[in-house]
Design an enzyme around this catalytic site. Structure first.
Site, PDB file in Angstrom:
ATOM      1  N   LYS A 187       0.835  -1.200   0.000  1.00  0.00           N
ATOM      2  CA  LYS A 187       0.000   0.000   0.000  1.00  0.00           C
ATOM      3  C   LYS A 187       0.874   1.256   0.000  1.00  0.00           C
ATOM      4  O   LYS A 187       0.581   2.244  -0.675  1.00  0.00           O
ATOM      5  CB  LYS A 187      -0.929  -0.005   1.220  1.00  0.00           C
ATOM      6  CG  LYS A 187      -1.896   1.169   1.217  1.00  0.00           C
ATOM      7  CD  LYS A 187      -2.880   1.107   2.389  1.00  0.00           C
ATOM      8  CE  LYS A 187      -3.836   2.305   2.337  1.00  0.00           C
ATOM      9  NZ  LYS A 187      -4.659   2.423   3.543  1.00  0.00           N
ATOM     10  N   GLU A 273       2.202  13.406   4.830  1.00  0.00           N
ATOM     11  CA  GLU A 273       2.823  12.254   5.505  1.00  0.00           C
ATOM     12  C   GLU A 273       4.009  11.709   4.699  1.00  0.00           C
ATOM     13  O   GLU A 273       4.403  10.568   4.870  1.00  0.00           O
ATOM     14  CB  GLU A 273       1.768  11.160   5.705  1.00  0.00           C
ATOM     15  CG  GLU A 273       0.648  11.571   6.622  1.00  0.00           C
ATOM     16  CD  GLU A 273      -0.350  10.445   6.900  1.00  0.00           C
ATOM     17  OE1 GLU A 273      -1.143  10.130   6.009  1.00  0.00           O
ATOM     18  OE2 GLU A 273      -0.319   9.879   7.979  1.00  0.00           O
TER      19      GLU A 273
HETATM   20  P1  NAD Z   1      -7.036  13.854  10.103  1.00  0.00           P
HETATM   21  O1  NAD Z   1      -6.152  14.942   9.598  1.00  0.00           O
HETATM   22  O2  NAD Z   1      -8.503  13.981   9.858  1.00  0.00           O
HETATM   23  O3  NAD Z   1      -6.823  13.696  11.675  1.00  0.00           O
HETATM   24  C1  NAD Z   1      -5.533  13.546  12.208  1.00  0.00           C
HETATM   25  C2  NAD Z   1      -5.308  14.566  13.306  1.00  0.00           C
HETATM   26  O4  NAD Z   1      -5.288  15.867  12.732  1.00  0.00           O
HETATM   27  C3  NAD Z   1      -6.375  14.605  14.374  1.00  0.00           C
HETATM   28  O5  NAD Z   1      -5.732  14.736  15.590  1.00  0.00           O
HETATM   29  C4  NAD Z   1      -7.196  15.823  14.008  1.00  0.00           C
HETATM   30  O6  NAD Z   1      -7.839  16.415  15.099  1.00  0.00           O
HETATM   31  C5  NAD Z   1      -6.167  16.718  13.444  1.00  0.00           C
HETATM   32  N1  NAD Z   1      -6.715  17.670  12.476  1.00  0.00           N
HETATM   33  C6  NAD Z   1      -7.540  17.394  11.437  1.00  0.00           C
HETATM   34  N2  NAD Z   1      -7.834  18.526  10.763  1.00  0.00           N
HETATM   35  C7  NAD Z   1      -7.158  19.539  11.397  1.00  0.00           C
HETATM   36  C8  NAD Z   1      -7.056  20.936  11.194  1.00  0.00           C
HETATM   37  N3  NAD Z   1      -7.706  21.555  10.198  1.00  0.00           N
HETATM   38  N4  NAD Z   1      -6.278  21.660  12.044  1.00  0.00           N
HETATM   39  C9  NAD Z   1      -5.614  21.052  13.047  1.00  0.00           C
HETATM   40  N5  NAD Z   1      -5.670  19.717  13.305  1.00  0.00           N
HETATM   41  C10 NAD Z   1      -6.437  18.970  12.490  1.00  0.00           C
HETATM   42  O7  NAD Z   1      -6.435  12.482   9.544  1.00  0.00           O
HETATM   43  P2  NAD Z   1      -7.203  11.173   9.053  1.00  0.00           P
HETATM   44  O8  NAD Z   1      -7.692  11.395   7.681  1.00  0.00           O
HETATM   45  O9  NAD Z   1      -8.141  10.728  10.105  1.00  0.00           O
HETATM   46  O10 NAD Z   1      -5.981  10.163   8.949  1.00  0.00           O
HETATM   47  C11 NAD Z   1      -5.387   9.539  10.091  1.00  0.00           C
HETATM   48  C12 NAD Z   1      -4.460   8.448   9.580  1.00  0.00           C
HETATM   49  O11 NAD Z   1      -5.244   7.448   8.917  1.00  0.00           O
HETATM   50  C13 NAD Z   1      -3.446   8.925   8.546  1.00  0.00           C
HETATM   51  O12 NAD Z   1      -2.267   8.172   8.667  1.00  0.00           O
HETATM   52  C14 NAD Z   1      -4.130   8.614   7.230  1.00  0.00           C
HETATM   53  O13 NAD Z   1      -3.209   8.488   6.167  1.00  0.00           O
HETATM   54  C15 NAD Z   1      -4.791   7.296   7.579  1.00  0.00           C
HETATM   55  N6  NAD Z   1      -5.951   6.969   6.756  1.00  0.00           N
HETATM   56  C16 NAD Z   1      -6.960   7.872   6.566  1.00  0.00           C
HETATM   57  C17 NAD Z   1      -8.074   7.520   5.803  1.00  0.00           C
HETATM   58  C18 NAD Z   1      -9.215   8.469   5.598  1.00  0.00           C
HETATM   59  O14 NAD Z   1     -10.115   8.154   4.811  1.00  0.00           O
HETATM   60  N7  NAD Z   1      -9.290   9.613   6.292  1.00  0.00           N
HETATM   61  C19 NAD Z   1      -8.122   6.233   5.223  1.00  0.00           C
HETATM   62  C20 NAD Z   1      -7.078   5.327   5.454  1.00  0.00           C
HETATM   63  C21 NAD Z   1      -5.996   5.703   6.226  1.00  0.00           C
END
Ligand code: NAD
Length: 312
Positions: A187, A273
């Site tokens: 992946k 990332e």
């Molecule tokens: P996200 O950015 O939504 O959340 C991660 C962190 O960032 C959290 O602590 C959140 O509160 C913070 N955050 C989000 N937006 C913000 C902003 N505008 N300002 C400040 N902080 C903020 O990340 P995610 O999409 O949940 O991804 C988490 C992990 O999972 C990553 O490694 C991602 O690659 C992986 N992942 C995500 C998805 C998906 O569909 N979102 C799918 C598979 C894997």
């Protein structure tokens, strides 16, 4: 079972919500002020397959947490994992299982600073989620989770199987999957090609895939992932991975999709990332004496773009 969701952004909110719906004692943990305030004031606002829902879930800053968790699921961005685990280390007891489903590779190096290998499990998921603002998420579609223990003994295996059962109990469709390190590399190789290229070139997957350069870029990046993986005992089937990545170029597949790195950097001006995708291969390549020229350059270019855009 007491479950902490370390990083309650898009995907953390999905897992936290679904686990709480199944009756588990879920605590969201986050450091984003606007998000914490919004959830405390209005609950978590969810677009659940088009239906508006509201979940009253407890959310805490790390320093507010007391006691320990039975299971902590990490959903920070990759570059936030170390800071999160450091901030919640007082909640990690000898009994706490730690699950990491972040995209990318190399997370075990971070996690094992905080928990013993027997307590750590890693994996990947094809569930999706997105945020529409602080305290507000869109949870559409279905997905699955594959996970495996990092430590090798029977107790660690049992522990990982139990975590898979808990997630499945919440409808998260989790499998204990001994091949997960291979799948994670596979992946990551896909992300190493499409996420970086779409973020740099500002296009969707199909548009990149239709360029005359795509095949050469794809082959070289997959080769570098495979060379580094081989140093860690993971023998990627190079042609299968090349075909897998090429398959995503089709507009009938996911070609119209703008990958998460595009969304982070181009759409939301957030840091990417990349250090845990091509950057991890670049770093590991130096460690093993394996040349990784494309991954080196691509990682530098993404960082340069982050700087130019002043991404936060
Ligand atoms: P996200 O950015 O939504 O959340 C991660 C962190 O960032 C959290 O602590 C959140 O509160 C913070 N955050 C989000 N937006 C913000 C902003 N505008 N300002 C400040 N902080 C903020 O990340 P995610 O999409 O949940 O991804 C988490 C992990 O999972 C990553 O490694 C991602 O690659 C992986 N992942 C995500 C998805 C998906 O569909 N979102 C799918 C598979 C894997």
């Amino acid at each position: 079972m007491k479950i902490g969701i370390a990083g309650a952004g898009a995907l953390g909110s999905r897992f936290g919500y679904m686990l709480s719906q199944a009756g588990y004692d879920v605590t969201l943990i986050d450091m984003w002020d606007d998000h914490v305030t919004a959830i405390r004031e209005n609950g978590l606002l969810i677009d659940w397959n088009g239906e508006a829902r509201n979940a009253r879930l407890p959310i805490f800053y790390p320093h507010e947490l007391e006691g320990s968790f039975d299971l902590v699921c990490c959903f920070t961005k990759a570059m936030g994992l170390d800071a999160m685990l450091s901030a919640i280390r007082h909640t990690l007891s000898a009994e706490t299982s730690l699950l990491c489903l972040l995209n990318g590779i190399g997370h075990e190096e971070t996690a094992l600073k905080y928990v013993p290998a027997d307590n750590f499990m890693l994996g990947n998921t094809i569930w999706t989620a997105s945020m529409t603002g602080p305290g507000s998420v869109v949870l559409h579609g279905t997905g699955s989770v594959a996970l495996e223990n990092a430590g090798g003994d029977e107790a660690a295996r049992e522990r990982a199987m139990e975590v898979a059962r808990v997630l499945s109990d919440a409808g998260l469709n989790a499998q204990y999957s001994p091949g997960v390190v291979y799948a994670t590399y596979r992946k990551a190789a896909l992300n190493g090609v499409v996420n970086t290229m779409c973020a740099l070139l500002e296009c969707n997957i199909a548009t990149f895939g239709e360029t005359s350069s795509a095949e050469a870029i794809l082959r070289q990046i997959v080769t570098e992932f495979a060379d580094v993986a081989a140093c860690e005992g993971v023998e990627l089937d190079r042609e299968e991975v090349v075909a897998h990545v090429r398959g995503t170029f089709s507009r009938d597949s996911i070609g119209e999709h703008y990958p998460s790195m595009y969304q982070d950097l181009v759409r939301n001006n957030r840091r990417t990332e990349v250090d845990y995708i091509t950057g991890a291969v670049s770093r590991k390549g130096k460690q093993y004496g394996v040349p990784t020229p494309f991954c080196d350059l691509v990682t530098l270019l993404v960082h340069a773009k982050e700087e130019i855009r002043d991404a936060a």
